[in-house]
Design a protein around this motif. Structure first.
Motif, PDB file in Angstrom:
ATOM      1  N   THR A   6      11.334 139.097  23.965  1.00 30.21           N
ATOM      2  CA  THR A   6      11.884 138.539  25.196  1.00 30.21           C
ATOM      3  C   THR A   6      11.070 137.323  25.631  1.00 30.21           C
ATOM      4  OG1 THR A   6      12.613 140.736  25.882  1.00 30.21           O
ATOM      5  CG2 THR A   6      12.505 139.048  27.589  1.00 30.21           C
ATOM      6  N   MET A   7       9.746 137.424  25.530  1.00 34.88           N
ATOM      7  CA  MET A   7       8.891 136.296  25.905  1.00 34.88           C
ATOM      8  C   MET A   7       9.117 135.103  24.977  1.00 34.88           C
ATOM      9  SD  MET A   7       5.325 138.200  26.965  1.00 34.88           S
ATOM     10  CE  MET A   7       4.407 136.727  26.659  1.00 34.88           C
ATOM     11  N   THR A   8       9.276 135.352  23.681  1.00 39.10           N
ATOM     12  CA  THR A   8       9.492 134.235  22.751  1.00 39.10           C
ATOM     13  C   THR A   8      10.838 133.571  22.997  1.00 39.10           C
ATOM     14  OG1 THR A   8      10.296 135.776  21.069  1.00 39.10           O
ATOM     15  CG2 THR A   8       7.989 135.120  20.944  1.00 39.10           C
ATOM     16  N   ARG A   9      11.852 134.339  23.334  1.00 35.90           N
ATOM     17  CA  ARG A   9      13.163 133.744  23.659  1.00 35.90           C
ATOM     18  C   ARG A   9      13.079 132.901  24.927  1.00 35.90           C
ATOM     19  NH1 ARG A   9      15.419 139.042  22.686  1.00 35.90           N
ATOM     20  NH2 ARG A   9      15.954 139.137  20.495  1.00 35.90           N
ATOM     21  N   GLN A  10      12.363 133.396  25.930  1.00 35.00           N
ATOM     22  CA  GLN A  10      12.204 132.631  27.165  1.00 35.00           C
ATOM     23  C   GLN A  10      11.443 131.335  26.905  1.00 35.00           C
ATOM     24  OE1 GLN A  10      10.276 135.399  29.767  1.00 35.00           O
ATOM     25  NE2 GLN A  10      12.207 136.255  30.548  1.00 35.00           N
ATOM     26  N   PHE A  11      10.409 131.417  26.088  1.00 43.86           N
ATOM     27  CA  PHE A  11       9.625 130.217  25.760  1.00 43.86           C
ATOM     28  C   PHE A  11      10.491 129.210  25.000  1.00 43.86           C
ATOM     29  CE2 PHE A  11       6.736 127.869  22.945  1.00 43.86           C
ATOM     30  CZ  PHE A  11       5.933 127.283  23.907  1.00 43.86           C
ATOM     31  N   ARG A  12      11.297 129.683  24.074  1.00 51.43           N
ATOM     32  CA  ARG A  12      12.164 128.817  23.285  1.00 51.43           C
ATOM     33  C   ARG A  12      13.223 128.147  24.161  1.00 51.43           C
ATOM     34  NH1 ARG A  12      16.024 132.031  19.711  1.00 51.43           N
ATOM     35  NH2 ARG A  12      16.952 132.172  21.761  1.00 51.43           N
ATOM     36  N   ASP A  13      13.762 128.874  25.099  1.00 52.62           N
ATOM     37  CA  ASP A  13      14.841 128.359  25.938  1.00 52.62           C
ATOM     38  C   ASP A  13      14.344 127.530  27.116  1.00 52.62           C
ATOM     39  OD1 ASP A  13      16.601 129.619  24.269  1.00 52.62           O
ATOM     40  OD2 ASP A  13      16.809 131.398  25.530  1.00 52.62           O
ATOM     41  N   ASP A  14      13.059 127.584  27.393  1.00 52.73           N
ATOM     42  CA  ASP A  14      12.502 126.842  28.526  1.00 52.73           C
ATOM     43  C   ASP A  14      12.407 125.364  28.166  1.00 52.73           C
ATOM     44  OD1 ASP A  14      11.335 126.213  30.919  1.00 52.73           O
ATOM     45  OD2 ASP A  14       9.325 126.869  30.335  1.00 52.73           O
ATOM     46  N   GLU A  15      13.067 124.508  28.950  1.00 54.70           N
ATOM     47  CA  GLU A  15      13.086 123.075  28.665  1.00 54.70           C
ATOM     48  C   GLU A  15      12.337 122.265  29.715  1.00 54.70           C
ATOM     49  OE1 GLU A  15      17.022 121.710  28.081  1.00 54.70           O
ATOM     50  OE2 GLU A  15      17.428 123.066  26.414  1.00 54.70           O
ATOM     51  N   THR A  16      11.586 122.908  30.575  1.00 55.33           N
ATOM     52  CA  THR A  16      10.881 122.163  31.613  1.00 55.33           C
ATOM     53  C   THR A  16       9.790 121.278  31.013  1.00 55.33           C
ATOM     54  OG1 THR A  16       9.405 124.044  31.973  1.00 55.33           O
ATOM     55  CG2 THR A  16      11.328 123.853  33.421  1.00 55.33           C
ATOM     56  N   GLY A  17       9.166 121.704  29.945  1.00 56.60           N
ATOM     57  CA  GLY A  17       8.150 120.882  29.297  1.00 56.60           C
ATOM     58  C   GLY A  17       8.749 119.620  28.704  1.00 56.60           C
ATOM     59  N   ALA A  18       9.909 119.745  28.058  1.00 51.95           N
ATOM     60  CA  ALA A  18      10.577 118.581  27.476  1.00 51.95           C
ATOM     61  C   ALA A  18      11.010 117.614  28.570  1.00 51.95           C
ATOM     62  CB  ALA A  18      11.776 119.030  26.657  1.00 51.95           C
ATOM     63  N   MET A  20       9.593 117.240  31.453  1.00 54.66           N
ATOM     64  CA  MET A  20       8.378 116.641  31.983  1.00 54.66           C
ATOM     65  C   MET A  20       7.928 115.479  31.098  1.00 54.66           C
ATOM     66  SD  MET A  20       6.097 116.778  34.390  1.00 54.66           S
ATOM     67  CE  MET A  20       6.158 118.415  35.065  1.00 54.66           C
ATOM     68  N   VAL A  21       8.005 115.653  29.792  1.00 53.56           N
ATOM     69  CA  VAL A  21       7.623 114.584  28.864  1.00 53.56           C
ATOM     70  C   VAL A  21       8.557 113.395  29.032  1.00 53.56           C
ATOM     71  CG1 VAL A  21       7.476 113.950  26.426  1.00 53.56           C
ATOM     72  CG2 VAL A  21       6.533 116.124  27.204  1.00 53.56           C
ATOM     73  N   GLU A  22       9.848 113.656  29.161  1.00 49.07           N
ATOM     74  CA  GLU A  22      10.808 112.561  29.335  1.00 49.07           C
ATOM     75  C   GLU A  22      10.537 111.790  30.623  1.00 49.07           C
ATOM     76  OE1 GLU A  22      14.540 114.531  29.195  1.00 49.07           O
ATOM     77  OE2 GLU A  22      14.449 114.868  27.023  1.00 49.07           O
ATOM     78  N   TYR A  23      10.282 112.493  31.698  1.00 45.52           N
ATOM     79  CA  TYR A  23       9.986 111.819  32.963  1.00 45.52           C
ATOM     80  C   TYR A  23       8.674 111.041  32.888  1.00 45.52           C
ATOM     81  CZ  TYR A  23      13.822 114.138  35.361  1.00 45.52           C
ATOM     82  OH  TYR A  23      15.060 114.554  35.758  1.00 45.52           O
ATOM     83  N   THR A  24       7.702 111.565  32.172  1.00 47.00           N
ATOM     84  CA  THR A  24       6.428 110.871  32.022  1.00 47.00           C
ATOM     85  C   THR A  24       6.605 109.583  31.234  1.00 47.00           C
ATOM     86  OG1 THR A  24       5.280 112.994  32.089  1.00 47.00           O
ATOM     87  CG2 THR A  24       4.058 111.112  31.210  1.00 47.00           C
ATOM     88  N   VAL A  25       7.376 109.622  30.165  1.00 45.94           N
ATOM     89  CA  VAL A  25       7.647 108.417  29.381  1.00 45.94           C
ATOM     90  C   VAL A  25       8.396 107.398  30.230  1.00 45.94           C
ATOM     91  CG1 VAL A  25       8.956 107.519  27.415  1.00 45.94           C
ATOM     92  CG2 VAL A  25       7.568 109.574  27.149  1.00 45.94           C
TER      93      VAL A  25
END
Length: 57
Positions: A6-18, A20-25
């Motif tokens: 369940t934790m690995t699925r949540q980590f895989r589906d979480d797009e907040t990091g991506a 954040m990178v887009e906004y930083t760029v």
């Protein structure tokens, strides 16, 4: 094991990091554009000021 999956699925589906990178760029690109604009406008103003000083007696 189920909790781990369940934790690995949540980590895989979480797009907040991506996102954040887009906004930083995007913020970096905007910052570079603003700095370049300030430098160019500053150079233009300096040239105009020098021309004005030379024209005055």
């Amino acid at each position: 094991m189920k909790k781990f999956m369940t934790m690995t699925r949540q980590f895989r589906d979480d797009e907040t990091g991506a996102a954040m990178v887009e906004y930083t760029v995007l913020l970096g690109i905007i910052t570079v554009a603003v700095i370049a604009t300030v430098i160019l406008v500053g150079a233009w103003i300096t040239g105009q000021w020098t021309t004005l000083q030379a024209a005055l007696p």
